[in-house]
Write an enzyme that holds these catalytic residues in place. Structure first.
Site, PDB file in Angstrom:
ATOM      1  N   GLU A  94      -0.782   3.139   2.432  1.00 36.95           N
ATOM      2  CA  GLU A  94      -0.544   4.601   2.376  1.00 36.95           C
ATOM      3  C   GLU A  94       0.958   4.910   2.312  1.00 36.95           C
ATOM      4  O   GLU A  94       1.440   5.881   2.899  1.00 36.95           O
ATOM      5  CB  GLU A  94      -1.219   5.278   3.579  1.00 36.95           C
ATOM      6  CG  GLU A  94      -1.487   6.767   3.442  1.00 36.95           C
ATOM      7  CD  GLU A  94      -2.169   7.164   2.146  1.00 36.95           C
ATOM      8  OE1 GLU A  94      -3.261   6.639   1.871  1.00 36.95           O
ATOM      9  OE2 GLU A  94      -1.602   7.992   1.410  1.00 36.95           O
TER      10      GLU A  94
HETATM   11  C1  LIG Z   1      -5.493  -4.113   3.618  1.00 40.77           C
HETATM   12  C2  LIG Z   1      -5.066  -3.185   2.542  1.00 40.77           C
HETATM   13  C3  LIG Z   1      -5.819  -2.055   2.267  1.00 40.77           C
HETATM   14  C4  LIG Z   1      -5.438  -1.200   1.233  1.00 40.77           C
HETATM   15  N1  LIG Z   1      -6.243  -0.133   0.890  1.00 40.77           N
HETATM   16  C5  LIG Z   1      -5.990   0.552  -0.251  1.00 40.77           C
HETATM   17  C6  LIG Z   1      -6.918   1.513  -0.758  1.00 40.77           C
HETATM   18  O1  LIG Z   1      -7.957   1.774  -0.160  1.00 40.77           O
HETATM   19  N2  LIG Z   1      -6.644   2.108  -1.947  1.00 40.77           N
HETATM   20  C7  LIG Z   1      -5.507   1.839  -2.649  1.00 40.77           C
HETATM   21  O2  LIG Z   1      -5.335   2.412  -3.720  1.00 40.77           O
HETATM   22  N3  LIG Z   1      -4.589   0.947  -2.181  1.00 40.77           N
HETATM   23  C8  LIG Z   1      -4.807   0.305  -1.011  1.00 40.77           C
HETATM   24  N4  LIG Z   1      -3.904  -0.630  -0.546  1.00 40.77           N
HETATM   25  C9  LIG Z   1      -2.672  -0.845  -1.286  1.00 40.77           C
HETATM   26  C10 LIG Z   1      -1.440  -0.353  -0.534  1.00 40.77           C
HETATM   27  O3  LIG Z   1      -1.392   1.033  -0.527  1.00 40.77           O
HETATM   28  C11 LIG Z   1      -0.223  -1.020  -1.178  1.00 40.77           C
HETATM   29  O4  LIG Z   1      -0.260  -2.390  -0.806  1.00 40.77           O
HETATM   30  C12 LIG Z   1       1.087  -0.388  -0.746  1.00 40.77           C
HETATM   31  O5  LIG Z   1       1.202   0.909  -1.291  1.00 40.77           O
HETATM   32  C13 LIG Z   1       2.312  -1.205  -1.182  1.00 40.77           C
HETATM   33  O6  LIG Z   1       2.240  -1.561  -2.519  1.00 40.77           O
HETATM   34  P1  LIG Z   1       2.455  -3.104  -2.938  1.00 40.77           P
HETATM   35  O7  LIG Z   1       1.557  -3.926  -2.090  1.00 40.77           O
HETATM   36  O8  LIG Z   1       2.292  -3.207  -4.397  1.00 40.77           O
HETATM   37  O9  LIG Z   1       3.918  -3.422  -2.503  1.00 40.77           O
HETATM   38  P2  LIG Z   1       5.234  -3.151  -3.398  1.00 40.77           P
HETATM   39  O10 LIG Z   1       5.193  -1.785  -3.937  1.00 40.77           O
HETATM   40  O11 LIG Z   1       5.409  -4.274  -4.352  1.00 40.77           O
HETATM   41  O12 LIG Z   1       6.367  -3.210  -2.279  1.00 40.77           O
HETATM   42  C14 LIG Z   1       6.973  -4.440  -1.838  1.00 40.77           C
HETATM   43  C15 LIG Z   1       8.206  -4.101  -0.994  1.00 40.77           C
HETATM   44  O13 LIG Z   1       9.154  -3.367  -1.785  1.00 40.77           O
HETATM   45  C16 LIG Z   1       9.475  -2.135  -1.153  1.00 40.77           C
HETATM   46  N5  LIG Z   1       9.660  -1.087  -2.161  1.00 40.77           N
HETATM   47  C17 LIG Z   1       8.940  -0.875  -3.269  1.00 40.77           C
HETATM   48  N6  LIG Z   1       9.384   0.208  -3.905  1.00 40.77           N
HETATM   49  C18 LIG Z   1      10.398   0.711  -3.190  1.00 40.77           C
HETATM   50  C19 LIG Z   1      11.250   1.851  -3.306  1.00 40.77           C
HETATM   51  N7  LIG Z   1      11.131   2.714  -4.314  1.00 40.77           N
HETATM   52  N8  LIG Z   1      12.198   2.059  -2.349  1.00 40.77           N
HETATM   53  C20 LIG Z   1      12.316   1.208  -1.315  1.00 40.77           C
HETATM   54  N9  LIG Z   1      11.540   0.125  -1.143  1.00 40.77           N
HETATM   55  C21 LIG Z   1      10.579  -0.112  -2.054  1.00 40.77           C
HETATM   56  C22 LIG Z   1       8.301  -1.820  -0.245  1.00 40.77           C
HETATM   57  O14 LIG Z   1       8.676  -0.974   0.833  1.00 40.77           O
HETATM   58  C23 LIG Z   1       7.882  -3.202   0.219  1.00 40.77           C
HETATM   59  O15 LIG Z   1       8.654  -3.593   1.313  1.00 40.77           O
HETATM   60  C24 LIG Z   1      -4.257  -1.462   0.506  1.00 40.77           C
HETATM   61  C25 LIG Z   1      -3.477  -2.594   0.825  1.00 40.77           C
HETATM   62  C26 LIG Z   1      -3.881  -3.450   1.798  1.00 40.77           C
HETATM   63  C27 LIG Z   1      -3.069  -4.694   2.055  1.00 40.77           C
END
Ligand SMILES: Cc1cc2nc3c(=O)[nH]c(=O)nc-3n(C[C@H](O)[C@H](O)[C@H](O)COP(=O)(O)OP(=O)(O)OC[C@H]3O[C@@H](n4cnc5c(N)ncnc54)[C@H](O)[C@@H]3O)c2cc1C
Length: 599
Positions: A438
């Site tokens: 989220e």
């Molecule tokens: C158990 C679980 C349940 C989930 N449930 C859902 C769900 O029901 N529906 C759904 O759609 N998604 C869901 N998610 C996805 C979740 O919302 C994403 O994992 C989350 O938004 C982060 O995206 P990412 O994993 O691609 O990380 P990334 O976006 O790749 O981020 C990696 C790192 O880079 C940093 N970063 C990235 N962009 C920026 C920026 N602009 N500025 C500063 N730092 C940045 C982040 O803070 C993080 O530390 C779930 C994830 C998990 C693990």
């Protein structure tokens, strides 16, 4: 493993005295939610949480979920608990009565939801995501869609999911690539893969209604080209009965650090002919619609941080009162470890932060109620500005703290915390996801700094800081030395926060990178000081009760908690403020320190 007991006294204090609930029940449509009704709801919720959900928590973690064929088997007892949960009407607590909900204020649902998160965080993810889907359809769906989906989502017969994330689109949803191709009768064919979908597939409800972000063929690139679709697992016939199985399936579930009882699914849409989807609202406005629900969804995750921390605290307190080790300085007899000053410190650090986080989450929920129902346009706008400012703080501060608090829970158990059988380790593992989904902490920190502070020229941040100064002055004006000291610490913490905010407002236009380097310490500083402000207000309320003759030990405890927070936690604000204001130096240090990997 300790049982869970809902902290009803503190919940009620927050609702009745700090929020206060009487202001919320004065809003149109909330008149029914009087203190007696709310007390009865909390009591029933507490029984359900400790009697039904909490006993399934550890078993759910150990057993986990399994993909069997194309459905997911949830842990033993989850399906039956979900049925009881639905039948008792818990899903619809704050939903629209026109579709079967009970129409209670968000702040009341917030207190009850905290109990579910404490009792069984993994199970509660199903109703939590369902609430997001209900919100989306309620706000943006057509009358026909509302009539077709909302009653069954609110009764719990069906459940809802949110499908945003894709392998290349996590924090950055502008690159969502799932396709939506127009079909006949105004339908669309959805084609693509979504990952990490919470309860994307499960056996607890008879149908699953997926809300999916996808792109139309002629959509502009970026965030302005994303639309929202309802994509049911089973299509729904005109008479409301279930029709054919849609072309979507769960192709795998993740093996995770925690929340093992909650299936996290990889969803494949349209492997055969394309999954049938129905557009919600207007084309290309899907992300904008998501943003309208963002505040409630992020509050819900912040509240998970409160709930899981409370559970870890209760577990740690129970263990610390049983385990005997060594002599306690200045005491005789075999007293348990809770009496060691350092263990008392850890217990109080947990308790004080949880109470501060709870107060902030409930205040934010109350502002959501004011923003949606206040009859006066100016008050409504002020409440909305406060919600917008507080939400990233609640989400990121409470969840980051939950990782530290549940870790302290492990520490209090010593070696027994590192092995699984006490349950302390599970709370730590479960908490770890909360600062990630989220919107990660980094995203919340950027949101607070860029959209919530800089964009309005610091107007709402300054309004809140002024309120905080008022509480610090009131504490300082007391003749009681303990209160004077709290007032002085809060006053200095608020000043440090103000300096950080003003520095950011000044530097951002000239050097955004230097300002953004301080986004995280600024958010932490804001959270810390909000906690001091609300515990300071709570201490003043408690003192008034004691002053008028109350002997309720809750009030003396509240003052103790506020005082501990002030001395031991709030003092950290000055370091965080300094870290923000040294943004230029921090940028230089990062450039030199990381030059081997960034060049
Ligand atoms: C158990 C679980 C349940 C989930 N449930 C859902 C769900 O029901 N529906 C759904 O759609 N998604 C869901 N998610 C996805 C979740 O919302 C994403 O994992 C989350 O938004 C982060 O995206 P990412 O994993 O691609 O990380 P990334 O976006 O790749 O981020 C990696 C790192 O880079 C940093 N970063 C990235 N962009 C920026 C920026 N602009 N500025 C500063 N730092 C940045 C982040 O803070 C993080 O530390 C779930 C994830 C998990 C693990």
């Amino acid at each position: 493993m300790a049982d869970y007991h809902a902290p009803i006294r503190d919940m009620q204090f927050n609702l009745d005295e700090l929020v206060p609930l009487s202001e919320i029940t004065a809003l149109p449509g909330y008149e029914e939610a009087g203190e007696d009704l709310v007390a009865a709801i909390l009591e029933e919720g507490a029984k359900f949480a400790s009697g039904v959900l909490a006993p399934l928590n550890w078993g759910g973690d150990q057993e986990g979920c399994q993909l069997v064929g194309d459905t997911v088997k949830t842990p033993k007892g989850f399906k039956e608990a979900y049925q009881q949960f639905s039948e008792a009407g818990w899903i619809g607590l704050s939903c629209d009565p026109d579709y079967g909900g009970q129409g209670l204020p968000s702040v009341v649902a917030t207190a009850v939801n905290e109990m579910w998160h404490s009792a069984n965080m993994a199970f509660t993810l199903c109703p939590m995501l369902n609430a997001g889907a209900v919100d989306a359809i309620h706000h943006h769906g057509s009358d026909e869609q509302k009539a077709m989906y909302l009653p069954n989502l609110i009764s719990g017969q069906w459940s809802g999911t949110m499908n945003l994330t894709e392998p290349n689109a996590g924090s950055d949803l502008s690159v969502v690539s799932t396709k939506a191709v127009p079909d006949q009768d105004g339908r669309y064919r959805i084609l693509g893969t979504k990952i990490f979908i919470t309860f994307g597939e499960h056996d607890m409800s008879e149908n699953i209604i997926h809300l999916v972000l996808a792109r139309l063929p002629d959509a502009p690139p970026g965030i302005k080209g994303i639309s929202m679709f309802i994509v049911p697992k089973f299509l729904v016939n005109a008479d409301g009965s279930l029709g054919e199985r849609n072309d979507l399936k769960c192709i795998s579930i993740e093996h995770k650090l925690g929340i093992h009882g909650s299936p996290t699914a990889v969803m494949s849409y349209g492997e055969k002919t394309g999954a049938i989807g129905f557009l919600v609202g207007q084309p290309n406005r899907g992300l904008e619609y998501m943003f309208t629900m963002m505040n409630s969804a992020r509050l819900a995750v912040g509240l998970e941080g409160v709930g899981i921390s409370e559970r870890a605290y209760q577990q740690a307190a129970s263990y610390a009162l049983q385990r005997v080790q060594g002599k306690i300085p200045g005491k005789s007899g075999n007293l348990p470890i809770a009496y060691h000053p350092d263990v008392s410190r850890m217990l109080m650090t947990m308790r004080a932060q949880i109470q501060a986080m709870r107060s902030l989450a409930y205040m934010a929920a109350a502002e959501i109620d004011r923003a949606s129902r206040h009859p006066d346009a100016e008050q409504k706008a002020l409440a909305q500005a406060r919600v917008d400012l507080l939400i990233p703080i609640v989400k990121a501060w409470a969840t980051e703290q939950s990782v530290d608090i549940t870790s302290l829970g492990v520490q209090i158990h010593g070696g027994m915390g590192f092995v699984e059988e006490t349950g302390a380790a599970q709370h730590f593992r479960d908490a770890r996801i909360t600062p990630i989904y989220e919107g990660t902490t980094g995203i919340q920190a950027n949101d607070l700094l860029g959209r919530k502070i800089v964009r309005d020229g610091g107007k709402e941040a300054r309004r809140l800081i002024d309120e905080m100064k008022g509480v610090a002055n009131e504490l300082s004006a007391s003749s009681d030395l303990q209160f004077k000291s709290m007032g002085s610490t809060l006053g200095s913490a608020v000043l440090n926060l103000e300096r950080a905010v003003e520095w950011v407002l000044d530097v951002f236009p000239k050097n955004p990178a230097a300002a953004m380097a301080g986004a995280y310490p600024l958010l932490k500083c804001f959270g810390l000081v909000c906690g001091g402000w609300l515990l300071g207000r709570s201490a003043l309320i408690a003192a008034r009760h004691i002053g008028t003759g109350s002997t309720d030990s809750f009030y003396t405890q509240k003052i103790g908690v506020a005082s501990f927070y002030s001395h031991h936690v709030l003092t950290g604000a000055s370091g965080l403020s300094q870290a923000v204001r040294l943004g230029e130096e921090v940028c230089d240090a990062m450039a030199y320190g990381l030059n081997d990997i960034l060049n």
